[in-house]
Scaffold this motif. Sequence first.
Motif, PDB file in Angstrom:
ATOM      1  N   PHE A  40       0.864  -1.181   0.000  1.00  0.00           N
ATOM      2  CA  PHE A  40       0.000   0.000   0.000  1.00  0.00           C
ATOM      3  C   PHE A  40       0.896   1.225   0.000  1.00  0.00           C
ATOM      4  O   PHE A  40       1.784   1.366   0.839  1.00  0.00           O
ATOM      5  CB  PHE A  40      -0.887   0.002   1.244  1.00  0.00           C
ATOM      6  N   LEU A  41       0.684   2.119  -0.968  1.00  0.00           N
ATOM      7  CA  LEU A  41       1.464   3.348  -1.100  1.00  0.00           C
ATOM      8  C   LEU A  41       0.549   4.535  -0.871  1.00  0.00           C
ATOM      9  O   LEU A  41      -0.516   4.632  -1.472  1.00  0.00           O
ATOM     10  CB  LEU A  41       2.094   3.444  -2.494  1.00  0.00           C
ATOM     11  N   THR A  42       0.961   5.421   0.016  1.00  0.00           N
ATOM     12  CA  THR A  42       0.214   6.637   0.288  1.00  0.00           C
ATOM     13  C   THR A  42       1.119   7.837   0.046  1.00  0.00           C
ATOM     14  O   THR A  42       2.316   7.790   0.335  1.00  0.00           O
ATOM     15  CB  THR A  42      -0.352   6.642   1.724  1.00  0.00           C
ATOM     16  N   LYS A  43       0.546   8.912  -0.524  1.00  0.00           N
ATOM     17  CA  LYS A  43       1.315  10.102  -0.871  1.00  0.00           C
ATOM     18  C   LYS A  43       0.651  11.336  -0.275  1.00  0.00           C
ATOM     19  O   LYS A  43      -0.572  11.428  -0.230  1.00  0.00           O
ATOM     20  CB  LYS A  43       1.408  10.246  -2.385  1.00  0.00           C
ATOM     21  N   LEU A  44       1.483  12.263   0.155  1.00  0.00           N
ATOM     22  CA  LEU A  44       1.012  13.541   0.685  1.00  0.00           C
ATOM     23  C   LEU A  44       1.646  14.643  -0.137  1.00  0.00           C
ATOM     24  O   LEU A  44       2.872  14.738  -0.227  1.00  0.00           O
ATOM     25  CB  LEU A  44       1.401  13.685   2.159  1.00  0.00           C
ATOM     26  N   THR A  45       0.807  15.464  -0.778  1.00  0.00           N
ATOM     27  CA  THR A  45       1.294  16.605  -1.542  1.00  0.00           C
ATOM     28  C   THR A  45       1.212  17.839  -0.661  1.00  0.00           C
ATOM     29  O   THR A  45       0.142  18.160  -0.132  1.00  0.00           O
ATOM     30  CB  THR A  45       0.446  16.806  -2.816  1.00  0.00           C
ATOM     31  N   VAL A  46       2.335  18.496  -0.479  1.00  0.00           N
ATOM     32  CA  VAL A  46       2.392  19.693   0.353  1.00  0.00           C
ATOM     33  C   VAL A  46       2.889  20.856  -0.494  1.00  0.00           C
ATOM     34  O   VAL A  46       3.620  20.667  -1.459  1.00  0.00           O
ATOM     35  CB  VAL A  46       3.306  19.494   1.586  1.00  0.00           C
ATOM     36  N   SER A  47       2.484  22.052  -0.137  1.00  0.00           N
ATOM     37  CA  SER A  47       2.945  23.239  -0.860  1.00  0.00           C
ATOM     38  C   SER A  47       3.130  24.381   0.123  1.00  0.00           C
ATOM     39  O   SER A  47       2.650  24.333   1.257  1.00  0.00           O
ATOM     40  CB  SER A  47       1.946  23.625  -1.959  1.00  0.00           C
ATOM     41  N   GLY A  48       3.825  25.396  -0.322  1.00  0.00           N
ATOM     42  CA  GLY A  48       4.023  26.584   0.495  1.00  0.00           C
ATOM     43  C   GLY A  48       5.078  26.440   1.578  1.00  0.00           C
ATOM     44  O   GLY A  48       5.202  27.316   2.438  1.00  0.00           O
ATOM     45  N   LEU A  49       5.836  25.358   1.559  1.00  0.00           N
ATOM     46  CA  LEU A  49       6.870  25.180   2.573  1.00  0.00           C
ATOM     47  C   LEU A  49       8.039  26.117   2.301  1.00  0.00           C
ATOM     48  O   LEU A  49       8.408  26.351   1.155  1.00  0.00           O
ATOM     49  CB  LEU A  49       7.378  23.741   2.589  1.00  0.00           C
ATOM     50  N   THR A  50       8.635  26.627   3.361  1.00  0.00           N
ATOM     51  CA  THR A  50       9.807  27.475   3.224  1.00  0.00           C
ATOM     52  C   THR A  50      11.041  26.841   3.862  1.00  0.00           C
ATOM     53  O   THR A  50      12.129  27.391   3.781  1.00  0.00           O
ATOM     54  CB  THR A  50       9.560  28.856   3.853  1.00  0.00           C
ATOM     55  N   SER A  51      10.843  25.705   4.515  1.00  0.00           N
ATOM     56  CA  SER A  51      11.972  24.968   5.085  1.00  0.00           C
ATOM     57  C   SER A  51      11.620  23.485   5.101  1.00  0.00           C
ATOM     58  O   SER A  51      10.456  23.106   4.970  1.00  0.00           O
ATOM     59  CB  SER A  51      12.291  25.458   6.500  1.00  0.00           C
ATOM     60  N   THR A  52      12.643  22.657   5.263  1.00  0.00           N
ATOM     61  CA  THR A  52      12.446  21.215   5.311  1.00  0.00           C
ATOM     62  C   THR A  52      11.505  20.860   6.452  1.00  0.00           C
ATOM     63  O   THR A  52      11.600  21.427   7.533  1.00  0.00           O
ATOM     64  CB  THR A  52      13.807  20.504   5.477  1.00  0.00           C
ATOM     65  N   LYS A  53      10.568  19.951   6.198  1.00  0.00           N
ATOM     66  CA  LYS A  53       9.555  19.616   7.189  1.00  0.00           C
ATOM     67  C   LYS A  53       9.293  18.120   7.188  1.00  0.00           C
ATOM     68  O   LYS A  53       9.290  17.485   6.148  1.00  0.00           O
ATOM     69  CB  LYS A  53       8.267  20.369   6.877  1.00  0.00           C
ATOM     70  N   SER A  54       9.079  17.567   8.386  1.00  0.00           N
ATOM     71  CA  SER A  54       8.799  16.141   8.523  1.00  0.00           C
ATOM     72  C   SER A  54       7.317  15.901   8.760  1.00  0.00           C
ATOM     73  O   SER A  54       6.660  16.668   9.474  1.00  0.00           O
ATOM     74  CB  SER A  54       9.586  15.560   9.701  1.00  0.00           C
ATOM     75  N   TYR A  55       6.809  14.829   8.169  1.00  0.00           N
ATOM     76  CA  TYR A  55       5.436  14.373   8.361  1.00  0.00           C
ATOM     77  C   TYR A  55       5.504  12.912   8.775  1.00  0.00           C
ATOM     78  O   TYR A  55       6.467  12.204   8.479  1.00  0.00           O
ATOM     79  CB  TYR A  55       4.622  14.515   7.073  1.00  0.00           C
ATOM     80  N   THR A  56       4.468  12.437   9.437  1.00  0.00           N
ATOM     81  CA  THR A  56       4.424  11.043   9.877  1.00  0.00           C
ATOM     82  C   THR A  56       3.242  10.341   9.232  1.00  0.00           C
ATOM     83  O   THR A  56       2.129  10.874   9.228  1.00  0.00           O
ATOM     84  CB  THR A  56       4.284  10.965  11.414  1.00  0.00           C
TER      85      THR A  56
END
Length: 129
Positions: A40-56
């Motif tokens: 099972f593959l899940t993807k999260l698309t994020v935008s507007g980041l200005t620095s490296t960020k971690s998600y869980t």
Amino acid sequence: IVSCEIVGAALAPTVPWKDGGTTVSSGVSNDPWAASTGTFLTKLTVSGLTSTKSYTCEFTVDGKTVSETAVANILSITAVGATTDTGSAATITCTINNSPAAPENVFWKDSGGGTVSLTNGFSKSKNSY
């Protein structure tokens, strides 16, 4: 886009994404669960980041939960141009910084958005990433 994948799951998992302790509800897309491999593959698309960020991503299968951290790296690209006389050679460079891996492809575009052909006197060099 950051992604997480689980392999060998006996049942289809549920997968909430977390930003700290807060569940992320927008930007999530999942590939269909492949029962034959338990993948099972899940993807999260994020935008507007200005620095490296971690998600869980938290995979729950049959009441058991495992989690993994996915990092959205912010890359910076530096271009250095050159001034030259008509008909003279010039070197322009483009450097990518903070990349966790070498880029798969690099394309040069002209001012109209067209891809520059590496013929007619154009060349490229690949140094280190």
